[in-house]
Design an enzyme around this catalytic site. Sequence first.
Site, PDB file in Angstrom:
ATOM      1  N   LYS A   1      -8.267  10.809   5.347  1.00 26.43           N
ATOM      2  CA  LYS A   1      -6.822  11.035   5.301  1.00 26.43           C
ATOM      3  C   LYS A   1      -6.503  12.415   4.729  1.00 26.43           C
ATOM      4  O   LYS A   1      -5.525  13.033   5.108  1.00 26.43           O
ATOM      5  CB  LYS A   1      -6.150   9.958   4.449  1.00 26.43           C
ATOM      6  CG  LYS A   1      -5.605   8.820   5.284  1.00 26.43           C
ATOM      7  CD  LYS A   1      -4.627   7.998   4.480  1.00 26.43           C
ATOM      8  CE  LYS A   1      -5.307   6.790   3.908  1.00 26.43           C
ATOM      9  NZ  LYS A   1      -4.414   5.931   3.115  1.00 26.43           N
TER      10      LYS A   1
ATOM     11  N   ARG B   1     -18.020   1.536   6.733  1.00 24.34           N
ATOM     12  CA  ARG B   1     -16.838   2.129   7.342  1.00 24.34           C
ATOM     13  C   ARG B   1     -17.183   2.667   8.731  1.00 24.34           C
ATOM     14  O   ARG B   1     -18.348   2.894   9.058  1.00 24.34           O
ATOM     15  CB  ARG B   1     -16.308   3.254   6.464  1.00 24.34           C
ATOM     16  CG  ARG B   1     -17.304   4.396   6.288  1.00 24.34           C
ATOM     17  CD  ARG B   1     -16.852   5.420   5.262  1.00 24.34           C
ATOM     18  NE  ARG B   1     -15.721   6.189   5.754  1.00 24.34           N
ATOM     19  CZ  ARG B   1     -14.492   6.113   5.228  1.00 24.34           C
ATOM     20  NH1 ARG B   1     -14.248   5.326   4.217  1.00 24.34           N
ATOM     21  NH2 ARG B   1     -13.518   6.841   5.723  1.00 24.34           N
TER      22      ARG B   1
ATOM     23  N   GLU C   1      -3.128   2.505   1.422  1.00 25.05           N
ATOM     24  CA  GLU C   1      -2.323   3.331   0.527  1.00 25.05           C
ATOM     25  C   GLU C   1      -1.385   4.149   1.412  1.00 25.05           C
ATOM     26  O   GLU C   1      -1.851   4.829   2.329  1.00 25.05           O
ATOM     27  CB  GLU C   1      -3.230   4.260  -0.291  1.00 25.05           C
ATOM     28  CG  GLU C   1      -2.409   5.108  -1.247  1.00 25.05           C
ATOM     29  CD  GLU C   1      -3.235   6.048  -2.120  1.00 25.05           C
ATOM     30  OE1 GLU C   1      -4.477   6.028  -2.018  1.00 25.05           O
ATOM     31  OE2 GLU C   1      -2.610   6.794  -2.892  1.00 25.05           O
TER      32      GLU C   1
HETATM   33  P1  ATP Z   1      -7.934   7.146   0.629  1.00 26.61           P
HETATM   34  O1  ATP Z   1      -8.188   5.927  -0.225  1.00 26.61           O
HETATM   35  O2  ATP Z   1      -8.848   8.280   0.370  1.00 26.61           O
HETATM   36  O3  ATP Z   1      -6.525   7.545   0.733  1.00 26.61           O
HETATM   37  P2  ATP Z   1      -8.674   5.421   2.785  1.00 26.61           P
HETATM   38  O4  ATP Z   1      -9.042   5.847   4.158  1.00 26.61           O
HETATM   39  O5  ATP Z   1      -9.610   4.614   1.984  1.00 26.61           O
HETATM   40  O6  ATP Z   1      -8.316   6.754   2.083  1.00 26.61           O
HETATM   41  P3  ATP Z   1      -6.732   3.341   2.440  1.00 26.61           P
HETATM   42  O7  ATP Z   1      -5.296   3.368   2.777  1.00 26.61           O
HETATM   43  O8  ATP Z   1      -7.108   3.092   1.042  1.00 26.61           O
HETATM   44  O9  ATP Z   1      -7.293   4.723   2.889  1.00 26.61           O
HETATM   45  O10 ATP Z   1      -7.476   2.343   3.392  1.00 26.61           O
HETATM   46  C1  ATP Z   1      -7.042   1.030   3.610  1.00 26.61           C
HETATM   47  C2  ATP Z   1      -8.202   0.177   3.998  1.00 26.61           C
HETATM   48  O11 ATP Z   1      -8.841   0.672   5.163  1.00 26.61           O
HETATM   49  C3  ATP Z   1      -9.253   0.139   2.908  1.00 26.61           C
HETATM   50  O12 ATP Z   1      -9.622  -1.209   2.697  1.00 26.61           O
HETATM   51  C4  ATP Z   1     -10.381   0.943   3.445  1.00 26.61           C
HETATM   52  O13 ATP Z   1     -11.613   0.462   2.986  1.00 26.61           O
HETATM   53  C5  ATP Z   1     -10.227   0.778   4.961  1.00 26.61           C
HETATM   54  N1  ATP Z   1     -10.765   1.935   5.655  1.00 26.61           N
HETATM   55  C6  ATP Z   1     -10.445   3.227   5.446  1.00 26.61           C
HETATM   56  N2  ATP Z   1     -11.185   4.035   6.232  1.00 26.61           N
HETATM   57  C7  ATP Z   1     -11.989   3.233   6.964  1.00 26.61           C
HETATM   58  C8  ATP Z   1     -13.007   3.468   7.955  1.00 26.61           C
HETATM   59  N3  ATP Z   1     -13.323   4.695   8.364  1.00 26.61           N
HETATM   60  N4  ATP Z   1     -13.636   2.398   8.482  1.00 26.61           N
HETATM   61  C9  ATP Z   1     -13.312   1.154   8.085  1.00 26.61           C
HETATM   62  N5  ATP Z   1     -12.383   0.867   7.170  1.00 26.61           N
HETATM   63  C10 ATP Z   1     -11.717   1.889   6.600  1.00 26.61           C
END
Ligand code: ATP
Length: 570
Positions: free
Chosen positions: A280, A270, A44
């Site tokens: 984030k 994660r 995102e």
């Molecule tokens: P948010 O959705 O709260 O903005 P997010 O960290 O999930 O935060 P995304 O941009 O949705 O952000 O993440 C993109 C991809 O990265 C998703 O598939 C998510 O599962 C993965 N991802 C995010 N944080 C981690 C992490 N700490 N370890 C592994 N994968 C992650």
Amino acid sequence: MGQDDKASGGAAATEAGRDFIRDIVHADLAAGRVKEVVTRFPPEPNGYLHIGHAKSICLNFGVAGEFGGRCHLRFDDTNPAREEQEYIDAIERDVRWLGFDWGKHLYHASDYFERLYGWAEDLIRAGLAYVDDQSPDQIRENRGTLTEPGKNSPYRERGVEENLDLFRRMRAGEFENGARVLRARIDMASGNINLRDPVLYRIINAPHPRTGDTWKIYPSYDFAHGQSDAIEGITHSICTLEFEDHRPLYDWLIEHLDVPSRPRQYEFARLNLSHTVLSKRVLTLLVRDGHVSGWDDPRMPTLAGLRRRGVPPAAIRDFVKRIGVAKANSLVDVGMLEFSIREQLNRTALRRMAVLRPLKLVIENYPEGQTEELDAVNHPDDPAAGSRKLTFSRELFIERDDFMEDPPKKFFRLAPGREVRLRYAYFVTCREVVRNAEGEVTELRGSYDPATKGGNAPDGRKVKATIHWLSAADAVPAEVRLYNPLFASPDPAGGESFAADLNPASVEVLSEARVEPALADAREGEPVQFERQGYFCRDRDSSPGRPVFNRTVGLRDSFARDLAKEKARG
Ligand code: ATP
Ligand code: MG
């Protein structure tokens, strides 16, 4: 760096370790359930990518590469209130930097808004979705809890025609933000809260970076994600464990909609890293409230921050490979990341001399005005890296920490009357300590032994220490920034209280440092090892004649050692 710097599918294929995701993909291909593996990385664009995302990127692109498939980069740009073009650009830059290539497969959930909208109408026509006029608070209240079922909305039994009419008017922008939502009509008593009539569309009256003012309603993550996967022919939709409970909804939507393919979702743990927050939301607050200088502050766990700090992409890929992919959440010690960084930089970084906290040493028996050039190797394990000249002269700088006036037993470096080796040069002996009015040591005076040129005494006498040095006249003034973990506690609070956990000593700026002339025009980001100090790289804050260096990582894991000591003390 060269070869090591690119992660192409082919080379990675043979090195890759097996994990449960790769086992699933392998089995699906072997059984013919899928012909070509297609994965996606779906950020995102509401912030910069961090090292947790790197795990997901390496997994998605890695699996696709190893099994001869492809990986899409798809922006999950469904909430214009939070998303910005700056983030879109940064994400593309950072994925490329990490060594991955989506080729022509760059997509946006916003590309599918029209089709998603059509599917929402299909659900309404099938009696599987309805427009709810309850306020967001009422919806929350009536959702129930883990132990209590939810309550049906008073609008749940609305007729198809009325629902279609209202939904179309939502699209046309007739209602205020939050006035109505479209919900799936599943089961308010479901044990899985995600199935209690989840929200599919919200009214958000905000311009979108790509679709402009076209839309007044935007799909929820749950409604956009699986259908976008289906449109793109994603076979394995790999996400983090928080989405495990969303999978029944993912499957429900795919089953009830006329989508072009049948993707499946798989969840992995994660990355959580000690002394680091990978949220984030918190990272955004760190930037917004000025706790750091920006998204690429070298203390940030963002890929932009790590790059600026001097971490090579190959080190991040190596780290991700070492931690593996599991189904259970855990906390990885940041020391493991540092290990991968050292491993990589030890091979690639040229050796240089830098004095971080200079103390002058005058060699009294070395003729005034005289200089000589000494050879210094650029890399001890790589003769092809060649050597360079260092100038030796009467006035030198040594590291303040390499001298002690009244040394304890185990201190073998310079002290009054003691002889040490100057790296690549001579043995020197400290003869006299000069102080200022405040009693601080401002200068040392000593002598050298001309017979020890190159670092060995013909009479075979030994010294216990070798220290680094620079010739005072041609050393280049520099600023050196030493970084420590941004968070003091190993498992910092991710929520509102994160600020209390910030490490007040996360950066130490040394403004009096000196570096050897070869470093005056080091390239930005190019790694160097300051001998005996650690790995550094030139920062973009440098100005002509005054380079700025960031410490990427120390030579040894002093941080873990300090922690162990602390623990031992109790
Ligand atoms: P948010 O959705 O709260 O903005 P997010 O960290 O999930 O935060 P995304 O941009 O949705 O952000 O993440 C993109 C991809 O990265 C998703 O598939 C998510 O599962 C993965 N991802 C995010 N944080 C981690 C992490 N700490 N370890 C592994 N994968 C992650
Ligand atoms: Mg997310």
